[in-house]
Motif scaffolding. Sequence first.
Motif, mmCIF file in Angstrom:
data_model
loop_
_atom_site.group_PDB
_atom_site.id
_atom_site.type_symbol
_atom_site.label_atom_id
_atom_site.label_comp_id
_atom_site.label_asym_id
_atom_site.label_seq_id
_atom_site.Cartn_x
_atom_site.Cartn_y
_atom_site.Cartn_z
ATOM 1 N N VAL A 409 -8.352 15.858 2.208
ATOM 2 C CA VAL A 409 -7.541 16.993 1.772
ATOM 3 C C VAL A 409 -6.878 17.705 2.940
ATOM 4 C CG1 VAL A 409 -7.613 19.253 0.631
ATOM 5 C CG2 VAL A 409 -8.892 17.324 -0.326
ATOM 6 N N HIS A 410 -7.616 17.913 4.025
ATOM 7 C CA HIS A 410 -7.120 18.794 5.078
ATOM 8 C C HIS A 410 -6.655 18.078 6.345
ATOM 9 C CE1 HIS A 410 -8.188 22.312 2.810
ATOM 10 N NE2 HIS A 410 -9.440 21.915 2.693
ATOM 11 N N SER A 411 -6.998 16.812 6.506
ATOM 12 C CA SER A 411 -6.600 16.091 7.724
ATOM 13 C C SER A 411 -5.621 14.957 7.426
ATOM 14 C CB SER A 411 -7.835 15.528 8.437
ATOM 15 O OG SER A 411 -8.717 16.568 8.819
ATOM 16 N N ALA A 412 -5.899 14.182 6.394
ATOM 17 C CA ALA A 412 -5.008 13.071 6.045
ATOM 18 C C ALA A 412 -3.682 13.609 5.523
ATOM 19 C CB ALA A 412 -5.671 12.174 5.001
ATOM 20 N N ARG A 413 -2.665 12.774 5.604
ATOM 21 C CA ARG A 413 -1.325 13.119 5.137
ATOM 22 C C ARG A 413 -0.788 11.982 4.272
ATOM 23 N NH1 ARG A 413 -3.099 17.144 6.440
ATOM 24 N NH2 ARG A 413 -2.417 18.642 8.035
ATOM 25 N N SER A 414 0.285 12.255 3.553
ATOM 26 C CA SER A 414 0.859 11.218 2.702
ATOM 27 C C SER A 414 1.283 10.003 3.510
ATOM 28 C CB SER A 414 2.047 11.776 1.924
ATOM 29 O OG SER A 414 3.048 12.258 2.800
ATOM 30 N N ALA A 415 1.648 10.211 4.769
ATOM 31 C CA ALA A 415 2.057 9.087 5.616
ATOM 32 C C ALA A 415 0.903 8.146 5.932
ATOM 33 C CB ALA A 415 2.660 9.598 6.920
ATOM 34 N N ASP A 416 -0.323 8.567 5.646
ATOM 35 C CA ASP A 416 -1.477 7.698 5.875
ATOM 36 C C ASP A 416 -1.689 6.704 4.740
ATOM 37 O OD1 ASP A 416 -2.296 8.853 8.371
ATOM 38 O OD2 ASP A 416 -3.038 10.586 7.250
ATOM 39 N N VAL A 417 -0.961 6.856 3.637
ATOM 40 C CA VAL A 417 -1.059 5.891 2.545
ATOM 41 C C VAL A 417 -0.463 4.569 3.021
ATOM 42 C CG1 VAL A 417 -0.333 5.315 0.200
ATOM 43 C CG2 VAL A 417 -0.959 7.672 0.773
ATOM 44 N N ARG A 418 -1.246 3.516 2.905
ATOM 45 C CA ARG A 418 -0.804 2.200 3.364
ATOM 46 C C ARG A 418 -0.403 1.281 2.208
ATOM 47 N NH1 ARG A 418 1.319 2.197 7.383
ATOM 48 N NH2 ARG A 418 0.943 -0.013 7.774
ATOM 49 N N THR A 419 -1.102 1.419 1.079
ATOM 50 C CA THR A 419 -0.872 0.515 -0.047
ATOM 51 C C THR A 419 -0.882 1.315 -1.339
ATOM 52 O OG1 THR A 419 -1.843 -1.371 1.111
ATOM 53 C CG2 THR A 419 -1.754 -1.497 -1.285
ATOM 54 N N THR A 420 0.093 1.039 -2.205
ATOM 55 C CA THR A 420 0.199 1.714 -3.501
ATOM 56 C C THR A 420 0.277 0.656 -4.592
ATOM 57 O OG1 THR A 420 1.349 3.602 -2.506
ATOM 58 C CG2 THR A 420 1.560 3.308 -4.896
ATOM 59 N N ILE A 421 -0.582 0.810 -5.609
ATOM 60 C CA ILE A 421 -0.738 -0.191 -6.666
ATOM 61 C C ILE A 421 -0.621 0.506 -8.019
ATOM 62 C CG2 ILE A 421 -2.338 -1.854 -7.700
ATOM 63 C CD1 ILE A 421 -3.669 -1.958 -4.825
ATOM 64 N N VAL A 422 0.168 -0.047 -8.909
ATOM 65 C CA VAL A 422 0.283 0.473 -10.278
ATOM 66 C C VAL A 422 0.107 -0.679 -11.252
ATOM 67 C CG1 VAL A 422 1.784 1.589 -11.977
ATOM 68 C CG2 VAL A 422 1.791 2.372 -9.597
ATOM 69 N N ASP A 423 -0.792 -0.489 -12.212
ATOM 70 C CA ASP A 423 -1.078 -1.541 -13.197
ATOM 71 C C ASP A 423 -1.476 -2.847 -12.516
ATOM 72 O OD1 ASP A 423 -1.072 -0.489 -15.717
ATOM 73 O OD2 ASP A 423 0.858 -1.301 -16.327
ATOM 74 N N GLY A 424 -2.117 -2.738 -11.367
ATOM 75 C CA GLY A 424 -2.554 -3.922 -10.638
ATOM 76 C C GLY A 424 -1.477 -4.587 -9.812
ATOM 77 N N ARG A 425 -0.255 -4.065 -9.861
ATOM 78 C CA ARG A 425 0.857 -4.626 -9.091
ATOM 79 C C ARG A 425 1.035 -3.842 -7.789
ATOM 80 N NH1 ARG A 425 7.262 -4.117 -10.699
ATOM 81 N NH2 ARG A 425 8.099 -5.359 -8.962
ATOM 82 N N VAL A 426 1.117 -4.528 -6.679
ATOM 83 C CA VAL A 426 1.279 -3.879 -5.379
ATOM 84 C C VAL A 426 2.753 -3.504 -5.204
ATOM 85 C CG1 VAL A 426 1.036 -4.110 -2.890
ATOM 86 C CG2 VAL A 426 -0.660 -5.180 -4.404
ATOM 87 N N LEU A 427 3.013 -2.190 -5.114
ATOM 88 C CA LEU A 427 4.375 -1.688 -4.929
ATOM 89 C C LEU A 427 4.688 -1.422 -3.460
ATOM 90 C CD1 LEU A 427 4.572 0.899 -7.861
ATOM 91 C CD2 LEU A 427 4.877 -1.587 -7.923
ATOM 92 N N MET A 428 3.664 -1.129 -2.691
ATOM 93 C CA MET A 428 3.788 -0.986 -1.240
ATOM 94 C C MET A 428 2.538 -1.573 -0.609
ATOM 95 S SD MET A 428 4.338 2.383 1.199
ATOM 96 C CE MET A 428 2.680 3.077 0.982
ATOM 97 N N ARG A 429 2.737 -2.441 0.364
ATOM 98 C CA ARG A 429 1.597 -3.058 1.029
ATOM 99 C C ARG A 429 1.745 -2.871 2.530
ATOM 100 N NH1 ARG A 429 -1.388 -8.605 -0.623
ATOM 101 N NH2 ARG A 429 -3.062 -8.520 0.919
ATOM 102 N N ASP A 430 0.709 -2.302 3.150
ATOM 103 C CA ASP A 430 0.712 -2.045 4.594
ATOM 104 C C ASP A 430 1.954 -1.276 5.018
ATOM 105 O OD1 ASP A 430 -1.722 -3.327 4.938
ATOM 106 O OD2 ASP A 430 -0.776 -5.285 5.200
#
Length: 466
Positions: A409-430
Amino acid sequence: MTPPPAHGPADLVITGCTALVHDDAAGNAFGDTTGTATGEVRFLRDAAIVVRGGRIDRVTTTRAVADLAAAERVDARGQAALPGLINCHTHTPMVALRGLAEDLPAHEWFNDWIWPIESNLTERVVALGARLACAEMIRGGVTCFADHYFSMDAVADAVADSGLRANLGAAFFSSQGPDGRAASLEFALRKRGAADGRITTSLAPHAPYTVDDADLAATAELAREHGLLVHLHAAENAEQTDNSLARHGRTPIEVLHRAGLLDVDVLIAHGTGILDRDLPVLRQATGRVAVASAPRGYLKFGWDTTPVRALREIGIPVGLATDGAASNNSLDVWESMALTALVQKSTERDPAWLTARQALDHATLQSARAVGLGEQIGSLAPGRRADIVLVDLTGPHTQPVHDLAATLVHSARSADVRTTIVDGRVLMRDGRLLTLDVPEIVRELNAELPSLIDRSHGKRIQDYEG
C-alpha cells in the motif's frame, strides 16, 4: 461450494509468488463468505495459482504443481500475486483532457472548460481515449473498470480489444428528454455480456442535479425490470448537498431514496457530501448499495472525503476509483489505495484507521462488490475469474519487507506491476503490453486534439450548478 480441482493440463500456472488471499473463515457484513468485514487479508508464501477455462482452479504450493502440465507458465519469484485492481468509477475517454484545466473550483472547471469541450466529442476521440485509458490501466494492474460516459459503443470496442473487464453505462441528462434514458437502456441491454462475457452494463443517469425526480424514478423501474445496476454521481460534495437541501428539503441520498433507487442495485460515485442523516437511509436500503471513492480529485478540488468508516460500519461496500483523468490526472488505482489509507487517517484523526490490510480489501473484494461482481472477481479463490496481477517486490523502494501489506500500500507503486491477467489471458507480461499499441494510439489522438479543445463556439453540454 468451492469446486474441486480439475484434472489434466492447466491453461496457466503461476509459481513462486506470494499470494494475497481473503480469509474465508468468518464471513463478512456484505453477504458472502469470502473475505471479512474487517478487511482480513493474508499472504501465502511460495504459492502457485492454477488457471483453467478462465477461472482460478486452485491456489496451492509451488511444489504441488512442479509436475503439472500447462500451456503457459509464469515464474513469479520475488513478486506478489493480487486480485486485479478495480476502478469503480471513471470516464475513460477523458484521458484526452488530462491536465487541460487545473487549479480551478468545480464550477469553473465544469462550465468554462470540461462541458464546453465535451460538446466537441466525436466517437473517434472517445475510441482513442478509451484505448489509451485501457493501456494505462493494464500497466497499473487494473483488470476491471466501471465507466460512465458518452459514445459507449466505442468504449465497449476498446474493452473487447484490450482484454479488460468492464461495467459500462451510457450517461444521460434529463435535458435530453426521454431519448437519453431510452438510449442508456438500449445500450445496456444490447451490450450486456459482450466481449466474451467481460462486459456487464448499467443504467447511467448523470446525477440528481441534472436528472429530475421523474427520470430517476423511471430509471429505478427499468433497473428493477431488467436486473441492471444503476451507476450515477450523488452527494459529490458538501455544496451539492447544501443546494439540494435548499431547493428540495432533501439531501441527494434522500432524493435517491424517494425515487426508489436505493431499492435496486446502485453504485454512487463520490458521496463526499453524505451526511449523518443519510446513514439510516442507506442502512435501510433494500437494494445493494455501494459507493465509489476517488480521493485524489477531492484533494484537488478542496472537497471533503468519502465517509468510508461510517459507510463500512453500516455494511455499505466502498470501492476505489480514480474518476476521469481530466480531474484526477491519472487512472492509477494504486495511488487511490494509498491516498484512501492516508486521507482516512487524517480525516478520522486516528492512525489505526484505515489499515493497510483494510485498504487492500477495499481495492479488491469491496471494489468487486461495488461494481456488482462480488461473486466473480476480487479474490484469488477457486471458482473466481482469473483476474490476477503480479507485483515486483525486488526494487530498492520495496525492500526490506517487514509488513507485506504496508509494503504493497505505502511503498509499491503501479509501475511495479509486471504482469496483468484477465480471464486467464495475459494482457501484459514482464512490463510489455500485448493487446494495445500505445504509440499509435497517442499519434492518432494528438491529431484530434486541436478541434477537441476548441471552446470558441460557446456551447456546453450541460450547466453545473451543484
